[in-house]
Design a protein around this motif. Structure first.
Motif, mmCIF file in Angstrom:
data_model
loop_
_atom_site.group_PDB
_atom_site.id
_atom_site.type_symbol
_atom_site.label_atom_id
_atom_site.label_comp_id
_atom_site.label_asym_id
_atom_site.label_seq_id
_atom_site.Cartn_x
_atom_site.Cartn_y
_atom_site.Cartn_z
ATOM 1 N N GLU A 1 0.874 -1.168 0.000
ATOM 2 C CA GLU A 1 0.000 0.000 0.000
ATOM 3 C C GLU A 1 0.912 1.218 0.000
ATOM 4 O OE1 GLU A 1 -3.742 -0.111 2.452
ATOM 5 O OE2 GLU A 1 -2.477 -1.577 3.488
ATOM 6 N N TYR A 2 0.577 2.204 -0.806
ATOM 7 C CA TYR A 2 1.396 3.413 -0.905
ATOM 8 C C TYR A 2 0.757 4.457 -0.015
ATOM 9 C CZ TYR A 2 3.189 0.412 -4.339
ATOM 10 O OH TYR A 2 3.722 -0.700 -4.919
ATOM 11 N N LEU A 3 1.474 4.819 1.029
ATOM 12 C CA LEU A 3 0.892 5.592 2.113
ATOM 13 C C LEU A 3 1.195 7.079 2.033
ATOM 14 C CD1 LEU A 3 1.897 2.972 4.816
ATOM 15 C CD2 LEU A 3 -0.332 3.219 3.704
ATOM 16 N N LYS A 4 2.273 7.447 1.330
ATOM 17 C CA LYS A 4 2.635 8.855 1.278
ATOM 18 C C LYS A 4 3.653 9.083 0.171
ATOM 19 C CE LYS A 4 3.681 12.608 4.401
ATOM 20 N NZ LYS A 4 3.901 13.009 5.776
ATOM 21 N N ILE A 5 3.591 10.260 -0.439
ATOM 22 C CA ILE A 5 4.615 10.665 -1.406
ATOM 23 C C ILE A 5 5.429 11.779 -0.766
ATOM 24 C CG2 ILE A 5 5.063 11.741 -3.630
ATOM 25 C CD1 ILE A 5 2.579 10.389 -4.700
ATOM 26 N N TYR A 6 6.740 11.591 -0.769
ATOM 27 C CA TYR A 6 7.660 12.590 -0.234
ATOM 28 C C TYR A 6 8.403 13.239 -1.397
ATOM 29 C CZ TYR A 6 7.160 10.243 4.282
ATOM 30 O OH TYR A 6 6.668 9.692 5.435
ATOM 31 N N SER B 1 12.351 0.414 -14.612
ATOM 32 C CA SER B 1 12.000 0.004 -15.977
ATOM 33 C C SER B 1 10.718 0.650 -16.502
ATOM 34 C CB SER B 1 11.872 -1.517 -16.056
ATOM 35 O OG SER B 1 10.805 -1.965 -15.254
ATOM 36 N N THR B 2 10.033 1.413 -15.679
ATOM 37 C CA THR B 2 8.812 2.103 -16.117
ATOM 38 C C THR B 2 9.201 3.348 -16.901
ATOM 39 O OG1 THR B 2 7.611 1.267 -14.201
ATOM 40 C CG2 THR B 2 6.687 3.205 -15.297
ATOM 41 N N LYS B 3 8.480 3.616 -17.979
ATOM 42 C CA LYS B 3 8.783 4.792 -18.810
ATOM 43 C C LYS B 3 8.757 6.059 -17.955
ATOM 44 C CE LYS B 3 7.221 7.224 -22.987
ATOM 45 N NZ LYS B 3 7.384 8.563 -22.505
ATOM 46 N N ALA B 4 9.843 6.811 -18.056
ATOM 47 C CA ALA B 4 10.012 8.027 -17.248
ATOM 48 C C ALA B 4 9.135 9.166 -17.753
ATOM 49 C CB ALA B 4 11.473 8.470 -17.273
ATOM 50 N N PHE B 5 9.000 10.169 -16.915
ATOM 51 C CA PHE B 5 8.398 11.441 -17.308
ATOM 52 C C PHE B 5 9.545 12.373 -17.677
ATOM 53 C CE2 PHE B 5 8.842 11.085 -12.750
ATOM 54 C CZ PHE B 5 9.547 12.224 -12.398
ATOM 55 N N ASN B 6 9.236 13.440 -18.383
ATOM 56 C CA ASN B 6 10.266 14.367 -18.853
ATOM 57 C C ASN B 6 10.778 15.240 -17.705
ATOM 58 O OD1 ASN B 6 11.841 15.705 -20.911
ATOM 59 N ND2 ASN B 6 10.436 17.425 -20.700
ATOM 60 N N VAL B 7 12.099 15.327 -17.602
ATOM 61 C CA VAL B 7 12.764 16.220 -16.656
ATOM 62 C C VAL B 7 13.626 17.165 -17.482
ATOM 63 C CG1 VAL B 7 14.410 16.371 -14.751
ATOM 64 C CG2 VAL B 7 12.740 14.508 -14.818
ATOM 65 N N LYS B 8 13.470 18.464 -17.275
ATOM 66 C CA LYS B 8 14.163 19.470 -18.089
ATOM 67 C C LYS B 8 15.658 19.551 -17.793
ATOM 68 C CE LYS B 8 9.951 22.213 -18.230
ATOM 69 N NZ LYS B 8 9.273 23.381 -17.681
ATOM 70 N N THR B 9 16.043 19.581 -16.512
ATOM 71 C CA THR B 9 17.447 19.675 -16.135
ATOM 72 C C THR B 9 17.702 18.887 -14.861
ATOM 73 O OG1 THR B 9 17.110 21.655 -14.790
ATOM 74 C CG2 THR B 9 17.727 22.011 -17.082
ATOM 75 N N GLY B 10 18.897 18.323 -14.750
ATOM 76 C CA GLY B 10 19.281 17.630 -13.527
ATOM 77 C C GLY B 10 18.426 16.399 -13.274
ATOM 78 N N ALA B 11 17.870 16.325 -12.079
ATOM 79 C CA ALA B 11 17.051 15.169 -11.694
ATOM 80 C C ALA B 11 15.892 15.617 -10.818
ATOM 81 C CB ALA B 11 17.905 14.145 -10.947
ATOM 82 N N ALA B 12 14.775 14.915 -10.955
ATOM 83 C CA ALA B 12 13.622 15.099 -10.070
ATOM 84 C C ALA B 12 13.594 13.890 -9.142
ATOM 85 C CB ALA B 12 12.330 15.188 -10.876
ATOM 86 N N ILE B 13 13.473 14.142 -7.834
ATOM 87 C CA ILE B 13 13.599 13.068 -6.849
ATOM 88 C C ILE B 13 12.415 13.086 -5.894
ATOM 89 C CG2 ILE B 13 15.128 12.023 -5.136
ATOM 90 C CD1 ILE B 13 17.017 14.449 -6.626
ATOM 91 N N PHE B 14 11.845 11.899 -5.676
ATOM 92 C CA PHE B 14 10.731 11.753 -4.757
ATOM 93 C C PHE B 14 10.770 10.349 -4.191
ATOM 94 C CE2 PHE B 14 9.388 10.461 -8.903
ATOM 95 C CZ PHE B 14 8.592 9.341 -8.698
ATOM 96 N N ALA B 15 9.962 10.108 -3.184
ATOM 97 C CA ALA B 15 9.907 8.781 -2.572
ATOM 98 C C ALA B 15 8.461 8.387 -2.326
ATOM 99 C CB ALA B 15 10.682 8.774 -1.252
ATOM 100 N N LEU B 16 8.197 7.102 -2.468
ATOM 101 C CA LEU B 16 6.898 6.536 -2.131
ATOM 102 C C LEU B 16 7.047 5.804 -0.811
ATOM 103 C CD1 LEU B 16 5.916 4.964 -5.589
ATOM 104 C CD2 LEU B 16 5.284 7.205 -4.677
ATOM 105 N N GLY B 17 6.345 6.260 0.200
ATOM 106 C CA GLY B 17 6.317 5.556 1.475
ATOM 107 C C GLY B 17 5.334 4.417 1.355
ATOM 108 N N PHE B 18 5.763 3.201 1.684
ATOM 109 C CA PHE B 18 4.901 2.041 1.492
ATOM 110 C C PHE B 18 4.854 1.165 2.733
ATOM 111 C CE2 PHE B 18 9.130 0.639 0.268
ATOM 112 C CZ PHE B 18 9.237 -0.589 0.905
#
Length: 161
Positions: free
Chosen positions: A17-22, A102-119
């Motif tokens: 279960e995905y409980l939170k997005i950080y 392995s899931t197709k990424a979303f577009n990031v303009k520069t550098g990296a976008a970082i997030f976490a799924l709390g499960f």
């Protein structure tokens, strides 16, 4: 805005279960890096569903919790880490990381976008005061737990690649 519904399996297989997005960066920074939240939302939902499809093939173990930390670079490459103080079974950890990468990424303009799924796996809850910071990041940043919170996640991720 970025909250998604949990996918529930009604079998004797493992289920997350995905409980939170950080957001591992300031919200304004992430929004500047991506073309709106729709593609990010699509990616997160696809990862959640596909992880649970893989977990449906795994016999459940004890409950466990953690964070699936995900970075998407501007070249479309994805790297994922599992961060937890709990004993997540290796098959579950491997499934989560492989699906995220392995899931197709979303577009990031520069550098990296970082997030976490709390499960939570098989009914586990997230601790209230925990924030994700994978062990590999601690090595790269030369920090340990509380002194890591002031570190720049994007700099660490780009060095970790």
């Amino acid at each position: 805005m970025l909250f998604s519904l949990s996918y529930s399996a009604t079998s004797s297989a493992a289920n997350a279960e995905y409980l939170k997005i950080y957001l591992m960066q300031d919200k304004k920074i992430i929004l500047e890096k991506i073309n709106g939240v729709d593609d990010l939302d699509r990616y997160v939902k696809e990862v959640e569903v596909n992880i649970n499809k893989k977990l449906a093939e795994i016999t459940p173990a004890a409950t466990s919790w953690g964070f699936l930390v995900i970075a998407v670079r501007d070249d479309g490459k994805i790297k994922a880490w599992l961060d937890t103080d709990d004993a997540v079974p290796p098959a579950v950890a491997s499934a989560m990381i492989s699906v995220a990468e392995s899931t197709k990424a979303f577009n990031v303009k520069t550098g990296a976008a970082i997030f976490a799924l709390g499960f939570g796996v098989d009914g586990a809850d997230l601790p209230i005061d925990k924030m994700p910071f994978p062990n590999e990041w601690k090595k790269v940043a030369s920090c340990d737990n509380e002194d890591c919170k002031e570190k720049n996640a994007e700099e660490i991720v780009l060095k970790s690649w």
